[in-house]
Motif scaffolding. Structure first.
Motif, PDB file in Angstrom:
ATOM      1  N   ILE A  12       0.851  -1.207   0.000  1.00 21.54           N
ATOM      2  CA  ILE A  12       0.000   0.000   0.000  1.00 21.54           C
ATOM      3  C   ILE A  12       0.881   1.249   0.000  1.00 21.54           C
ATOM      4  CG2 ILE A  12      -1.684   1.370   1.335  1.00 21.54           C
ATOM      5  CD1 ILE A  12      -2.781  -1.354   2.423  1.00 21.54           C
ATOM      6  N   LEU A  13       1.910   1.242   0.869  1.00 24.02           N
ATOM      7  CA  LEU A  13       2.808   2.399   0.984  1.00 24.02           C
ATOM      8  C   LEU A  13       3.489   2.695  -0.356  1.00 24.02           C
ATOM      9  CD1 LEU A  13       4.425   4.512   2.683  1.00 24.02           C
ATOM     10  CD2 LEU A  13       6.050   2.664   3.201  1.00 24.02           C
ATOM     11  N   TRP A  14       4.087   1.659  -0.944  1.00 29.18           N
ATOM     12  CA  TRP A  14       4.799   1.850  -2.210  1.00 29.18           C
ATOM     13  C   TRP A  14       3.859   2.340  -3.317  1.00 29.18           C
ATOM     14  CZ3 TRP A  14       9.670   2.130  -3.982  1.00 29.18           C
ATOM     15  CH2 TRP A  14      10.690   1.806  -3.088  1.00 29.18           C
ATOM     16  N   PHE A  15       2.658   1.734  -3.389  1.00 29.26           N
ATOM     17  CA  PHE A  15       1.724   2.128  -4.444  1.00 29.26           C
ATOM     18  C   PHE A  15       1.340   3.606  -4.308  1.00 29.26           C
ATOM     19  CE2 PHE A  15      -2.335   2.856  -6.444  1.00 29.26           C
ATOM     20  CZ  PHE A  15      -2.211   2.189  -7.657  1.00 29.26           C
ATOM     21  N   THR A  16       0.978   4.016  -3.090  1.00 27.41           N
ATOM     22  CA  THR A  16       0.489   5.392  -2.901  1.00 27.41           C
ATOM     23  C   THR A  16       1.595   6.419  -3.116  1.00 27.41           C
ATOM     24  OG1 THR A  16       0.796   5.150  -0.497  1.00 27.41           O
ATOM     25  CG2 THR A  16      -1.407   4.751  -1.362  1.00 27.41           C
ATOM     26  N   VAL A  17       2.811   6.109  -2.647  1.00 24.60           N
ATOM     27  CA  VAL A  17       3.922   7.064  -2.801  1.00 24.60           C
ATOM     28  C   VAL A  17       4.344   7.174  -4.265  1.00 24.60           C
ATOM     29  CG1 VAL A  17       6.345   7.523  -2.208  1.00 24.60           C
ATOM     30  CG2 VAL A  17       4.751   6.839  -0.427  1.00 24.60           C
ATOM     31  N   VAL A  18       4.489   6.030  -4.942  1.00 21.07           N
ATOM     32  CA  VAL A  18       4.922   6.053  -6.352  1.00 21.07           C
ATOM     33  C   VAL A  18       3.842   6.685  -7.237  1.00 21.07           C
ATOM     34  CG1 VAL A  18       5.680   4.660  -8.323  1.00 21.07           C
ATOM     35  CG2 VAL A  18       6.434   4.054  -6.032  1.00 21.07           C
ATOM     36  N   PHE A  19       2.582   6.327  -6.997  1.00 17.34           N
ATOM     37  CA  PHE A  19       1.458   6.894  -7.755  1.00 17.34           C
ATOM     38  C   PHE A  19       1.473   8.423  -7.672  1.00 17.34           C
ATOM     39  CE2 PHE A  19      -2.892   8.535  -7.932  1.00 17.34           C
ATOM     40  CZ  PHE A  19      -3.405   7.926  -9.068  1.00 17.34           C
ATOM     41  N   SER A  20       1.581   8.936  -6.455  1.00 21.78           N
ATOM     42  CA  SER A  20       1.524  10.396  -6.274  1.00 21.78           C
ATOM     43  C   SER A  20       2.787  11.073  -6.816  1.00 21.78           C
ATOM     44  CB  SER A  20       1.308  10.751  -4.805  1.00 21.78           C
ATOM     45  OG  SER A  20       2.300  10.167  -3.994  1.00 21.78           O
ATOM     46  N   TYR A  21       3.951  10.457  -6.593  1.00 26.38           N
ATOM     47  CA  TYR A  21       5.206  11.069  -7.040  1.00 26.38           C
ATOM     48  C   TYR A  21       5.253  11.192  -8.563  1.00 26.38           C
ATOM     49  CZ  TYR A  21      10.201  11.651  -7.987  1.00 26.38           C
ATOM     50  OH  TYR A  21      11.402  12.107  -8.459  1.00 26.38           O
ATOM     51  N   PHE A  59       5.194  -3.672  -7.178  1.00 29.77           N
ATOM     52  CA  PHE A  59       3.771  -3.350  -7.045  1.00 29.77           C
ATOM     53  C   PHE A  59       3.587  -1.829  -7.012  1.00 29.77           C
ATOM     54  CE2 PHE A  59      -0.154  -2.588  -4.603  1.00 29.77           C
ATOM     55  CZ  PHE A  59      -1.040  -3.295  -5.397  1.00 29.77           C
ATOM     56  N   GLY A  60       4.487  -1.155  -6.319  1.00 29.60           N
ATOM     57  CA  GLY A  60       4.430   0.311  -6.270  1.00 29.60           C
ATOM     58  C   GLY A  60       4.544   0.940  -7.645  1.00 29.60           C
ATOM     59  N   ARG A  61       5.381   0.345  -8.481  1.00 36.81           N
ATOM     60  CA  ARG A  61       5.595   0.895  -9.828  1.00 36.81           C
ATOM     61  C   ARG A  61       4.320   0.864 -10.675  1.00 36.81           C
ATOM     62  NH1 ARG A  61       9.683   4.070  -9.109  1.00 36.81           N
ATOM     63  NH2 ARG A  61      11.409   3.024  -8.084  1.00 36.81           N
ATOM     64  N   ILE A 119       0.043   3.913 -13.817  1.00 37.98           N
ATOM     65  CA  ILE A 119      -1.319   4.458 -13.893  1.00 37.98           C
ATOM     66  C   ILE A 119      -1.324   5.985 -13.851  1.00 37.98           C
ATOM     67  CG2 ILE A 119      -3.569   4.555 -12.730  1.00 37.98           C
ATOM     68  CD1 ILE A 119      -2.901   1.694 -11.621  1.00 37.98           C
ATOM     69  N   ALA A 120      -0.552   6.562 -12.905  1.00 36.96           N
ATOM     70  CA  ALA A 120      -0.683   8.001 -12.625  1.00 36.96           C
ATOM     71  C   ALA A 120      -0.399   8.922 -13.815  1.00 36.96           C
ATOM     72  CB  ALA A 120       0.188   8.372 -11.434  1.00 36.96           C
ATOM     73  N   PHE A 133      -3.717  14.094  -2.891  1.00 35.55           N
ATOM     74  CA  PHE A 133      -3.892  14.350  -1.454  1.00 35.55           C
ATOM     75  C   PHE A 133      -4.501  13.114  -0.777  1.00 35.55           C
ATOM     76  CE2 PHE A 133      -6.904  15.544   1.912  1.00 35.55           C
ATOM     77  CZ  PHE A 133      -6.070  16.216   2.803  1.00 35.55           C
ATOM     78  N   VAL A 134      -5.588  12.597  -1.341  1.00 34.80           N
ATOM     79  CA  VAL A 134      -6.286  11.434  -0.767  1.00 34.80           C
ATOM     80  C   VAL A 134      -5.390  10.193  -0.804  1.00 34.80           C
ATOM     81  CG1 VAL A 134      -8.279   9.873  -1.052  1.00 34.80           C
ATOM     82  CG2 VAL A 134      -8.573  12.345  -1.346  1.00 34.80           C
ATOM     83  N   THR A 135      -4.709   9.984  -1.939  1.00 35.49           N
ATOM     84  CA  THR A 135      -3.834   8.807  -2.104  1.00 35.49           C
ATOM     85  C   THR A 135      -2.740   8.774  -1.030  1.00 35.49           C
ATOM     86  OG1 THR A 135      -4.176   9.002  -4.487  1.00 35.49           O
ATOM     87  CG2 THR A 135      -2.422   7.542  -3.788  1.00 35.49           C
ATOM     88  N   ILE A 136      -2.094   9.913  -0.807  1.00 35.26           N
ATOM     89  CA  ILE A 136      -0.980   9.971   0.153  1.00 35.26           C
ATOM     90  C   ILE A 136      -1.472   9.735   1.582  1.00 35.26           C
ATOM     91  CG2 ILE A 136       0.891  11.419   1.071  1.00 35.26           C
ATOM     92  CD1 ILE A 136       0.700  12.890  -1.766  1.00 35.26           C
TER      93      ILE A 136
END
Length: 404
Positions: free
Chosen positions: A226-235, A351-353, A358-359, A381-384
């Motif tokens: 979850i952490l990797w997905f949300t951080v990579v998605f937003s970044y 998984f984060g990638r 997507i982003a 904002f919500v993702t992070i």
């Protein structure tokens, strides 16, 4: 800030700087693509959707590379996989300079992404395993700080090279790390912990993956994914689009490169403060606080109306987001034992990638459909916030623990 004791030991210092330079080259390449697409959009007449696809294809390569390299590094060693991934990415980056069209550039960016995505989790695992417990977190965050140096270099290349010499020269510079890989062959060794494991029979791949998802590690694995997905998605959603967002907000291409360079400089103090706090207050503290402040900065940036607000919000976004990245790279290898560490870290990173795939495409589609920048940044904002909550409730503290 007690980073000096870490740098006094010549062997550790050499490892940190050697792995750090390979990390810097990676960041330079990722940063370059965000500036190159802004120039390519004008030269090749690419719409926002095609820009999104080009940046996403890089992330598809990174996702495949992270899983493959993580698995291979537990079997063949951290050092050899690090060298191969560095070579693959730098050669593909150099060849991108000769891309005759959009499809060819997409293929080369996939290959470059494969090498790049593979190198990062392997390098952080190698450094984490090679450092004493009380300096381990700080060492990995300092390793991550080389990412900011690479981004700053890419911003400088974009500012001074692309306007005068074109994007092909910028990509050609990306071939330089291939020479550095030859030096690395002699400069670094595998970690003592991995050398110990190598004396025993290797753990089969199926068993390694089963252990990552076993009762003992399942909670940590879910939290990390979850952490990797949300951080990579937003970044990748935010930072790969920064130069283009600045152009949308009415700044010239050169002016937007200049602003992004200033914002990028804020990444370094973000890393250094995280490196200090991570050994003082722990991994969870750094991750939760820096993620929450990244979320606030994202909402602020998306809704900024003046030039000054845009700059201030962008600087805060860089500072806190990259500090959180440092904490995440330090935390990830500490949650698994040596025999499955690289596999566990590689799978979480991979998984984060998917978030990084997507982003950029999603932002491209949203921009193409005239969705406001404020709305797009509220999505981040919500993702992070989701990532911060996962660490808070599912994460365990690893500060000072001896790695098995």
């Amino acid at each position: 800030m007690n980073n000096m004791s870490l740098l006094k030991n010549p062997k550790r210092r050499k490892l940190l700087f050697s792995a750090g330079l390979s990390w810097m080259f990676d960041a330079m390449d990722v940063g370059m693509i965000s500036f190159v697409v802004a120039a390519l959009a004008k030269e090749w007449g690419l719409g926002p959707e095609r820009i999104g696809y080009l940046t996403s294809i890089n992330s598809i390569g990174m996702a495949v590379g992270a899983a493959a390299a993580g698995i291979l590094a537990d079997r063949f060693g951290r050092k050899s996989v690090l060298l191969w991934t560095l070579l693959i990415f730098s050669l593909a980056s150099g060849l991108s300079a000769f891309a005759a069209g959009y499809a060819m550039l997409c293929v080369l960016r996939f290959i470059a992404g494969f090498g790049l995505g593979g190198e990062l989790p392997v390098a952080s695992t190698l450094v984490s395993e090679s450092m004493p417990a009380k300096e381990r977190g700080r060492a990995v965050v300092l390793l991550e700080s080389f990412w900011a140096v690479g981004w700053i270099l890419s911003a400088l290349i974009a500012y001074f090279v692309i306007p005068d010499y074109g994007w092909r020269v910028a990509f050609a510079i990306g071939a330089v790390p291939a020479l550095y890989a030859l030096y690395l062959r002699r400069a670094i060794d595998d970690s003592p912990k991995f050398a110990e494991i190598q004396k025993k029979a290797p753990v089969p791949l199926r068993s390694r993956i089963a252990t990552v998802w076993s009762g003992e590690y399942r909670r940590s694995t879910i939290m990390l994914w979850i952490l990797w997905f949300t951080v990579v998605f937003s970044y990748y959603g935010m930072f790969l689009w920064l130069p283009t967002v600045m152009v949308i907000k009415g700044f010239s291409l050169v002016k937007s490169f200049e602003y992004v360079l200033i914002m990028t400089l804020a990444q370094l103090p973000g890393y250094f403060t995280a490196a200090y706090f991570i050994e003082k207050f722990g991994r969870k503290f750094v991750l939760v606080i820096y993620l929450l402040l990244t979320a606030v900065s994202a909402a602020w940036f998306g809704n900024s109306t003046t030039e000054g607000m845009l700059m201030a919000a962008g600087i805060c976004l860089s500072f806190f987001n990259l500090g959180a990245w440092g904490g995440m790279y330090a935390y990830t290898p500490e949650l698994y034992p040596t025999a499955i560490r690289s596999t566990g870290a590689g799978l979480a990173t991979s998984f984060g990638r998917i978030g990084g795939i997507i982003a950029p495409t999603l932002v491209g589609v949203m921009v193409g459909n005239a969705v406001g920048i404020g709305t797009i940044f509220m999505l981040f904002f919500v993702t992070i916030i989701i990532g911060a909550v996962a660490v808070l409730f599912l994460g365990k503290e690893t500060k000072g623990l001896d790695l098995s």
